[in-house]
Enzyme design. Structure first.
Site, PDB file in Angstrom:
ATOM      1  CE  LYS A 263     -44.675 -60.560  13.719  1.00  0.00           C
ATOM      2  NZ  LYS A 263     -43.906 -60.835  14.914  1.00  0.00           N
TER       3      LYS A 263
ATOM      4  CE  LYS B 261     -37.247 -59.819  10.377  1.00  0.00           C
ATOM      5  NZ  LYS B 261     -37.219 -59.250  11.651  1.00  0.00           N
TER       6      LYS B 261
ATOM      7  CE  LYS C 244     -36.479 -64.535  17.335  1.00  0.00           C
ATOM      8  NZ  LYS C 244     -37.717 -63.806  17.425  1.00  0.00           N
TER       9      LYS C 244
HETATM   10  N1  AQP Z   1     -32.544 -60.886   9.755  1.00  0.00           N
HETATM   11  C1  AQP Z   1     -32.226 -59.962  10.641  1.00  0.00           C
HETATM   12  N2  AQP Z   1     -31.229 -59.095  10.386  1.00  0.00           N
HETATM   13  C2  AQP Z   1     -30.894 -58.145  11.292  1.00  0.00           C
HETATM   14  N3  AQP Z   1     -31.498 -58.002  12.487  1.00  0.00           N
HETATM   15  C3  AQP Z   1     -32.495 -58.838  12.782  1.00  0.00           C
HETATM   16  N4  AQP Z   1     -33.298 -58.965  13.865  1.00  0.00           N
HETATM   17  C4  AQP Z   1     -34.152 -59.995  13.681  1.00  0.00           C
HETATM   18  N5  AQP Z   1     -33.931 -60.561  12.477  1.00  0.00           N
HETATM   19  C5  AQP Z   1     -32.922 -59.855  11.889  1.00  0.00           C
HETATM   20  C6  AQP Z   1     -33.198 -58.114  15.039  1.00  0.00           C
HETATM   21  O1  AQP Z   1     -33.384 -58.916  16.204  1.00  0.00           O
HETATM   22  C7  AQP Z   1     -34.052 -58.128  17.184  1.00  0.00           C
HETATM   23  C8  AQP Z   1     -35.225 -58.812  17.794  1.00  0.00           C
HETATM   24  O2  AQP Z   1     -36.048 -59.418  16.914  1.00  0.00           O
HETATM   25  P1  AQP Z   1     -37.410 -60.051  17.451  1.00  0.00           P
HETATM   26  O3  AQP Z   1     -37.196 -61.417  17.870  1.00  0.00           O
HETATM   27  O4  AQP Z   1     -38.022 -59.189  18.485  1.00  0.00           O
HETATM   28  O5  AQP Z   1     -38.369 -59.968  16.261  1.00  0.00           O
HETATM   29  P2  AQP Z   1     -38.167 -60.004  14.752  1.00  0.00           P
HETATM   30  O6  AQP Z   1     -37.378 -58.826  14.284  1.00  0.00           O
HETATM   31  O7  AQP Z   1     -39.554 -60.162  14.194  1.00  0.00           O
HETATM   32  O8  AQP Z   1     -37.293 -61.286  14.517  1.00  0.00           O
HETATM   33  P3  AQP Z   1     -37.731 -62.601  13.774  1.00  0.00           P
HETATM   34  O9  AQP Z   1     -36.589 -63.550  13.884  1.00  0.00           O
HETATM   35  O10 AQP Z   1     -38.214 -62.309  12.393  1.00  0.00           O
HETATM   36  O11 AQP Z   1     -38.888 -63.048  14.718  1.00  0.00           O
HETATM   37  P4  AQP Z   1     -40.139 -63.925  14.516  1.00  0.00           P
HETATM   38  O12 AQP Z   1     -39.785 -64.990  13.535  1.00  0.00           O
HETATM   39  O13 AQP Z   1     -40.380 -64.446  15.874  1.00  0.00           O
HETATM   40  O14 AQP Z   1     -41.237 -63.002  14.043  1.00  0.00           O
HETATM   41  C9  AQP Z   1     -34.433 -56.818  16.540  1.00  0.00           C
HETATM   42  O15 AQP Z   1     -33.469 -55.857  16.948  1.00  0.00           O
HETATM   43  C10 AQP Z   1     -34.329 -57.107  15.079  1.00  0.00           C
HETATM   44  O16 AQP Z   1     -34.016 -55.939  14.321  1.00  0.00           O
END
Ligand code: AQP
Length: 337
Positions: free
Chosen positions: A118, A201, A204
């Site tokens: 990040k 993956k 968001k």
């Molecule tokens: N693509 C995914 N497949 C399975 N699980 C996922 N999670 C997120 N994306 C996937 C699960 O969602 C939970 C919380 O995620 P988070 O919002 O704390 O952060 P993240 O994993 O970094 O999700 P994003 O969507 O990629 O966030 P941004 O874009 O904000 O950085 C976790 O349990 C994660 O495993």
């Protein structure tokens, strides 16, 4: 001392309301949370303090946080059995995080791969919060005497750090200062990939929104996004993450929603074309999300009721968090007020 082990183990998990939640958040986290609530004492949060490590538009942050909470409830989170809250409503998270800041080491935080990822995207001015983020996450976990933290591979390192901190402080202040948590890998852990770059993956904050299915997407958008999903130049509908990541992702999404085995899905598509797989996956996703979207909309139409639910959740969470924080203050040697 740490609260005696309850009959059910304590679980804690949260999602950052950085944007609209995705199908990845739903299948990787929320759908499992609903299953866990019968067997564990669950704490589920919208982690808005974590979201703030990246600059947020105030109005969007508020809306995304309300929407996340509405989606948790609409997906089946049971308020009778779980503690549901917004992280910033519990000041003890930031308070304990400070104490952990004084016990965590620069070296161990510098090794966190998520920080390296990040911070490399943050430009010249890297917020300190991005660096100390794992200490806030450790505070989230330790405040509730959490035994198990459901995590994907990317967060495992942070739970390890939390364990190290808990053990370090237990060594200083007594073994029962903190419960030492463990990572919990759910039996079926779906990992949903980006529809346009299926080796990444689904996220968001993906650069191209067409690769992510947002939980608030309309049926038409869901259909369009699946139609455009990246596959490969072959013809066979077979699960092979290495060589057919796009096709495998669609099969995984179906399996995570319907509970059908990969083999059964492959057999169902024997001799069929990629187009069939795309259209039918879209249909399965629409069927799953439709009722959740409808219920979430109803909840969002009554913010007074949502605020009441959040107030109740915050009171429950705060009561527990306060006990832990007082215990730690007392052991550190702060005068108790
Ligand atoms: N693509 C995914 N497949 C399975 N699980 C996922 N999670 C997120 N994306 C996937 C699960 O969602 C939970 C919380 O995620 P988070 O919002 O704390 O952060 P993240 O994993 O970094 O999700 P994003 O969507 O990629 O966030 P941004 O874009 O904000 O950085 C976790 O349990 C994660 O495993």
């Amino acid at each position: 001392m740490a609260t005696p082990a309850p009959s059910k183990k304590v679980i804690l998990s949260g999602i950052q309301p950085t944007n609209r939640l995705t199908l990845g958040n739903y299948l990787g986290a929320i759908k499992n949370w609903v299953k866990l609530q019968k067997d564990f004492h669950c704490h589920y949060m919208a982690v808005d303090l974590h979201a703030y490590t990246v600059r947020q538009d105030p109005e969007a942050l508020r809306n995304n946080t309300y929407t996340a909470i509405a989606i948790y409830i609409a997906s089946g989170i049971d308020l009778e059995h779980c503690t549901l809250f917004v992280q910033s409503h519990i000041p003890q998270h930031a308070q304990l995080a400070w104490l952990l800041n004084c016990n965590g080491y620069m070296g161990e935080l510098s090794r966190m791969t998520q920080y390296k990822d990040k911070s490399s995207k943050a430009g010249a001015n890297i917020p300190v919060g991005l660096f100390t983020y794992p200490l806030l996450m450790a505070a989230d976990i330790l405040l509730y005497d959490t035994h198990l933290v459901p995590v994907g591979d990317d967060q495992k390192q942070h739970v390890e750090l939390t364990r190290d901190l808990a053990q370090r402080m237990n060594g200083l202040y007594g073994d029962d200062t903190f419960v030492v948590p463990e990572p919990y890998i759910p039996p079926v852990a779906a990992r949903v990939m980006d529809l346009l770059s299926p080796t990444n993956k689904m996220s968001k904050s993906a650069v191209n929104e067409n690769g992510s299915i947002f939980l608030t997407d309309s049926p038409t958008d869901i259909e369009k996004k699946f139609k455009r999903a990246e596959t490969d130049s072959g013809k066979e509908i077979r699960h092979d993450r290495q060589n057919k990541p796009g096709v495998s992702n669609l099969i995984d999404i179906q399996a995570a929603i319907t509970g059908e085995s990969i083999a059964a899905i492959e057999a169902r598509y024997d001799g069929k074309m990629y187009g069939h797989l795309k259209v039918e996956t879209a249909e399965i996703v629409k069927q799953e999300l439709g009722p959740i979207q409808k219920h979430a909309q109803e909840l969002l139409a009554d913010k007074t009721e949502l605020d009441r639910i959040l107030k109740q959740g915050a009171e429950k969470a705060r009561a527990k968090a306060e006990v832990t924080l007082r215990r730690v203050h007392e052991r550190i040697g702060f005068i108790m007020s």
